[in-house]
Design a protein around this motif. Structure first.
Motif, PDB file in Angstrom:
ATOM      1  N   ALA A 118       0.817  -1.217   0.000  1.00 61.76           N
ATOM      2  CA  ALA A 118       0.000   0.000   0.000  1.00 61.76           C
ATOM      3  C   ALA A 118       0.851   1.267   0.000  1.00 61.76           C
ATOM      4  CB  ALA A 118      -0.938  -0.004   1.210  1.00 61.76           C
ATOM      5  N   PHE A 119       2.074   1.170   0.542  1.00 70.30           N
ATOM      6  CA  PHE A 119       2.979   2.321   0.599  1.00 70.30           C
ATOM      7  C   PHE A 119       4.204   2.151  -0.294  1.00 70.30           C
ATOM      8  CE2 PHE A 119       1.170   2.059   5.071  1.00 70.30           C
ATOM      9  CZ  PHE A 119       0.148   2.975   4.818  1.00 70.30           C
ATOM     10  N   ASP A 120       4.280   1.048  -1.017  1.00 65.44           N
ATOM     11  CA  ASP A 120       5.421   0.712  -1.874  1.00 65.44           C
ATOM     12  C   ASP A 120       6.747   0.849  -1.113  1.00 65.44           C
ATOM     13  OD1 ASP A 120       6.790  -0.144  -4.111  1.00 65.44           O
ATOM     14  OD2 ASP A 120       6.731   1.806  -5.128  1.00 65.44           O
ATOM     15  N   VAL A 121       6.790   0.195   0.043  1.00 65.43           N
ATOM     16  CA  VAL A 121       8.004   0.180   0.871  1.00 65.43           C
ATOM     17  C   VAL A 121       8.505  -1.260   0.947  1.00 65.43           C
ATOM     18  CG1 VAL A 121       8.942   0.536   3.183  1.00 65.43           C
ATOM     19  CG2 VAL A 121       7.340   2.193   2.221  1.00 65.43           C
ATOM     20  N   MET A 122       9.790  -1.425   0.695  1.00 71.14           N
ATOM     21  CA  MET A 122      10.405  -2.752   0.714  1.00 71.14           C
ATOM     22  C   MET A 122      11.505  -2.793   1.772  1.00 71.14           C
ATOM     23  SD  MET A 122      10.567  -5.791  -0.733  1.00 71.14           S
ATOM     24  CE  MET A 122       9.796  -5.606  -2.358  1.00 71.14           C
ATOM     25  N   TYR A 123      11.412  -3.755   2.662  1.00 69.97           N
ATOM     26  CA  TYR A 123      12.496  -4.045   3.602  1.00 69.97           C
ATOM     27  C   TYR A 123      13.082  -5.398   3.222  1.00 69.97           C
ATOM     28  CZ  TYR A 123      10.282  -0.655   6.861  1.00 69.97           C
ATOM     29  OH  TYR A 123       9.737   0.450   7.457  1.00 69.97           O
ATOM     30  N   TYR A 124      14.385  -5.533   3.314  1.00 68.15           N
ATOM     31  CA  TYR A 124      14.975  -6.861   3.112  1.00 68.15           C
ATOM     32  C   TYR A 124      16.245  -6.996   3.933  1.00 68.15           C
ATOM     33  CZ  TYR A 124      17.606  -4.347  -0.595  1.00 68.15           C
ATOM     34  OH  TYR A 124      18.362  -3.443  -1.310  1.00 68.15           O
ATOM     35  N   GLY A 125      16.475  -8.218   4.394  1.00 65.62           N
ATOM     36  CA  GLY A 125      17.655  -8.515   5.200  1.00 65.62           C
ATOM     37  C   GLY A 125      18.294  -9.802   4.722  1.00 65.62           C
ATOM     38  N   ASP A 126      19.609  -9.821   4.693  1.00 69.74           N
ATOM     39  CA  ASP A 126      20.363 -10.977   4.218  1.00 69.74           C
ATOM     40  C   ASP A 126      21.617 -11.091   5.071  1.00 69.74           C
ATOM     41  OD1 ASP A 126      22.689 -12.064   2.495  1.00 69.74           O
ATOM     42  OD2 ASP A 126      20.922 -12.690   1.349  1.00 69.74           O
ATOM     43  N   GLU A 127      21.950 -12.298   5.479  1.00 75.26           N
ATOM     44  CA  GLU A 127      23.077 -12.483   6.394  1.00 75.26           C
ATOM     45  C   GLU A 127      24.413 -12.043   5.794  1.00 75.26           C
ATOM     46  OE1 GLU A 127      23.749 -16.506   7.541  1.00 75.26           O
ATOM     47  OE2 GLU A 127      23.835 -17.265   5.490  1.00 75.26           O
ATOM     48  N   SER A 131      20.838  -5.385   6.104  1.00 70.66           N
ATOM     49  CA  SER A 131      19.432  -5.053   5.900  1.00 70.66           C
ATOM     50  C   SER A 131      19.263  -3.686   5.259  1.00 70.66           C
ATOM     51  CB  SER A 131      18.676  -5.091   7.230  1.00 70.66           C
ATOM     52  OG  SER A 131      18.611  -6.414   7.718  1.00 70.66           O
ATOM     53  N   TYR A 132      18.199  -3.561   4.483  1.00 67.06           N
ATOM     54  CA  TYR A 132      17.952  -2.344   3.710  1.00 67.06           C
ATOM     55  C   TYR A 132      16.470  -1.999   3.697  1.00 67.06           C
ATOM     56  CZ  TYR A 132      22.692  -2.810   1.867  1.00 67.06           C
ATOM     57  OH  TYR A 132      24.065  -2.900   1.757  1.00 67.06           O
ATOM     58  N   LYS A 133      16.205  -0.709   3.419  1.00 73.52           N
ATOM     59  CA  LYS A 133      14.841  -0.232   3.217  1.00 73.52           C
ATOM     60  C   LYS A 133      14.809   0.577   1.923  1.00 73.52           C
ATOM     61  CE  LYS A 133      11.246   2.766   5.196  1.00 73.52           C
ATOM     62  NZ  LYS A 133      10.937   3.753   6.273  1.00 73.52           N
ATOM     63  N   ARG A 134      13.824   0.275   1.090  1.00 70.30           N
ATOM     64  CA  ARG A 134      13.666   1.030  -0.157  1.00 70.30           C
ATOM     65  C   ARG A 134      12.248   1.565  -0.225  1.00 70.30           C
ATOM     66  NH1 ARG A 134      12.964  -2.495  -4.896  1.00 70.30           N
ATOM     67  NH2 ARG A 134      10.815  -1.839  -4.650  1.00 70.30           N
ATOM     68  N   GLU A 135      12.106   2.847  -0.478  1.00 63.68           N
ATOM     69  CA  GLU A 135      10.796   3.486  -0.600  1.00 63.68           C
ATOM     70  C   GLU A 135      10.566   3.876  -2.049  1.00 63.68           C
ATOM     71  OE1 GLU A 135       9.614   5.998   2.960  1.00 63.68           O
ATOM     72  OE2 GLU A 135      11.792   6.139   3.080  1.00 63.68           O
ATOM     73  N   GLY A 136       9.533   3.303  -2.675  1.00 63.66           N
ATOM     74  CA  GLY A 136       9.232   3.602  -4.067  1.00 63.66           C
ATOM     75  C   GLY A 136      10.412   3.303  -4.973  1.00 63.66           C
ATOM     76  N   VAL A 141      18.301   2.130   1.300  1.00 60.25           N
ATOM     77  CA  VAL A 141      19.145   2.683   2.370  1.00 60.25           C
ATOM     78  C   VAL A 141      19.494   1.558   3.345  1.00 60.25           C
ATOM     79  CG1 VAL A 141      19.230   4.307   4.298  1.00 60.25           C
ATOM     80  CG2 VAL A 141      18.049   4.940   2.166  1.00 60.25           C
ATOM     81  N   LYS A 142      20.753   1.452   3.680  1.00 61.83           N
ATOM     82  CA  LYS A 142      21.191   0.409   4.616  1.00 61.83           C
ATOM     83  C   LYS A 142      20.712   0.735   6.027  1.00 61.83           C
ATOM     84  CE  LYS A 142      25.199  -2.603   5.024  1.00 61.83           C
ATOM     85  NZ  LYS A 142      25.299  -3.255   6.201  1.00 61.83           N
ATOM     86  N   LEU A 143      20.214  -0.273   6.718  1.00 61.94           N
ATOM     87  CA  LEU A 143      19.758  -0.107   8.094  1.00 61.94           C
ATOM     88  C   LEU A 143      20.876  -0.547   9.034  1.00 61.94           C
ATOM     89  CD1 LEU A 143      16.131  -1.586   7.785  1.00 61.94           C
ATOM     90  CD2 LEU A 143      16.882   0.787   7.465  1.00 61.94           C
ATOM     91  N   GLU A 144      21.335   0.363   9.859  1.00 62.61           N
ATOM     92  CA  GLU A 144      22.404   0.058  10.817  1.00 62.61           C
ATOM     93  C   GLU A 144      22.063   0.725  12.142  1.00 62.61           C
ATOM     94  OE1 GLU A 144      26.604  -0.552   8.734  1.00 62.61           O
ATOM     95  OE2 GLU A 144      25.792   1.436   8.298  1.00 62.61           O
ATOM     96  N   THR A 145      21.539  -0.048  13.055  1.00 66.03           N
ATOM     97  CA  THR A 145      21.125   0.482  14.344  1.00 66.03           C
ATOM     98  C   THR A 145      21.700  -0.365  15.477  1.00 66.03           C
ATOM     99  OG1 THR A 145      19.070  -0.795  14.122  1.00 66.03           O
ATOM    100  CG2 THR A 145      18.993   1.524  13.485  1.00 66.03           C
ATOM    101  N   GLU A 146      21.665   0.200  16.673  1.00 63.81           N
ATOM    102  CA  GLU A 146      22.194  -0.497  17.846  1.00 63.81           C
ATOM    103  C   GLU A 146      21.044  -1.055  18.675  1.00 63.81           C
ATOM    104  OE1 GLU A 146      24.623   2.329  19.849  1.00 63.81           O
ATOM    105  OE2 GLU A 146      26.216   2.267  18.348  1.00 63.81           O
ATOM    106  N   SER A 222      20.291  -5.885  10.763  1.00 65.54           N
ATOM    107  CA  SER A 222      20.329  -4.416  10.785  1.00 65.54           C
ATOM    108  C   SER A 222      21.315  -3.890  11.825  1.00 65.54           C
ATOM    109  CB  SER A 222      18.928  -3.862  11.093  1.00 65.54           C
ATOM    110  OG  SER A 222      18.540  -4.190  12.429  1.00 65.54           O
ATOM    111  N   GLY A 223      22.139  -4.765  12.363  1.00 67.07           N
ATOM    112  CA  GLY A 223      23.050  -4.363  13.428  1.00 67.07           C
ATOM    113  C   GLY A 223      24.195  -3.485  12.948  1.00 67.07           C
TER     114      GLY A 223
END
Length: 255
Positions: A118-127, A131-136, A141-146, A222-223
């Motif tokens: 509904a928002f055309d947002v894609m999340y994906y993670g691979d060992e 992990s990444y997030k793509r909007e439209g 964008v790479k996800l890197e959080t603590e 996403s680490g």
């Protein structure tokens, strides 16, 4: 293979949106959970695609049933699919439903794709790549959080469909102060923690492995400092998940 799985999730999501624009016909399954034609259409798209992409690997979908443990206990890997997670959100037409596809190796997801059509947002993670997030059509964008530190107040994700006051009370008993509640539906809740929009996802209610696997992969990889700890495991004798607290670097008993 990841790109093929992403494309498959998008195709399933577009099919779901065709039903989303019409009056939703709801069937009640044996466990009292809702089922729509969109669930089944997405199921067939994904299962058929995975059989072409990776014909040697078994596929379990929420809509296909669970093989006996004696059969699957020796599997080295399998695909785990929830064709439409958040059917209640789909029926309410609030957009917070997802397509979830995960590859399980051993007892953990090594690849996961979560698409929010509904928002055309894609999340994906691979060992291997994280992990990444793509909007439209924007660049991913790479996800890197603590992980969350217990000494800080926590922003917690709460379910739009299953929320109650017991969660904050339980966290308070565990010495965790809640500063904010972030409402969300479906497997998006994992992804909000993965991208740092929330600190913790406490789940004090039932879920199944297909509800969590793909988004769990997005979270795990996403680490900022390597793979994150997850309290969940897969291909258990029963496919039911225990209650869990996601976002800590250790197991926390929230029973």
């Amino acid at each position: 293979m990841l790109n093929q799985v992403i494309k498959t999730a998008e195709e399933a999501g577009q099919k779901i949106l065709e039903f989303y624009e019409t009056d939703v016909e709801v069937i009640t399954k044996e466990d009292d959970s809702p089922l729509t034609k969109a669930d089944l259409a997405a199921h067939h798209i994904i299962v058929n695609a995975l059989k072409e992409i990776d014909p040697e690997t078994p596929v379990i979908s929420e809509e296909s049933g669970i093989p006996d443990y004696e059969e699957r206990r020796s599997w080295e890997s399998f695909w785990l699919v929830d064709p439409l997670d958040g059917t209640k959100e789909f029926i309410k037409k609030n957009g917070e439903f997802t397509v979830n596809i995960a590859l399980i190796k051993g007892d953990k997801p090594v690849l996961g794709v979560v698409y929010v059509p509904a928002f055309d947002v894609m999340y994906y993670g691979d060992e291997t790549i994280g992990s990444y997030k793509r909007e439209g059509d924007n660049k991913a964008v790479k996800l890197e959080t603590e992980t969350f530190q217990r000494s800080e107040p926590a922003r917690i994700v709460v379910s739009r469909s299953h929320g109650d006051d017991s969660t904050q009370k339980k966290l308070s008993e565990l010495g965790i102060e809640v500063s904010e509640e972030v409402p969300s539906g479906s497997s998006i809740k994992f992804c909000l923690v993965a991208e740092g929009k929330a600190d913790l996802y406490p789940r004090l209610g039932p879920t199944m492995e297909w509800d969590t696997a793909a988004a769990d992969a997005v979270y795990r990889y996403s680490g900022k400092n390597g793979e994150k700890y997850s309290p969940l495991s897969y291909n258990k004798e029963t496919f039911k998940n225990p209650y869990f607290l996601l976002g800590m670097d250790e197991f926390v008993d929230v029973k």
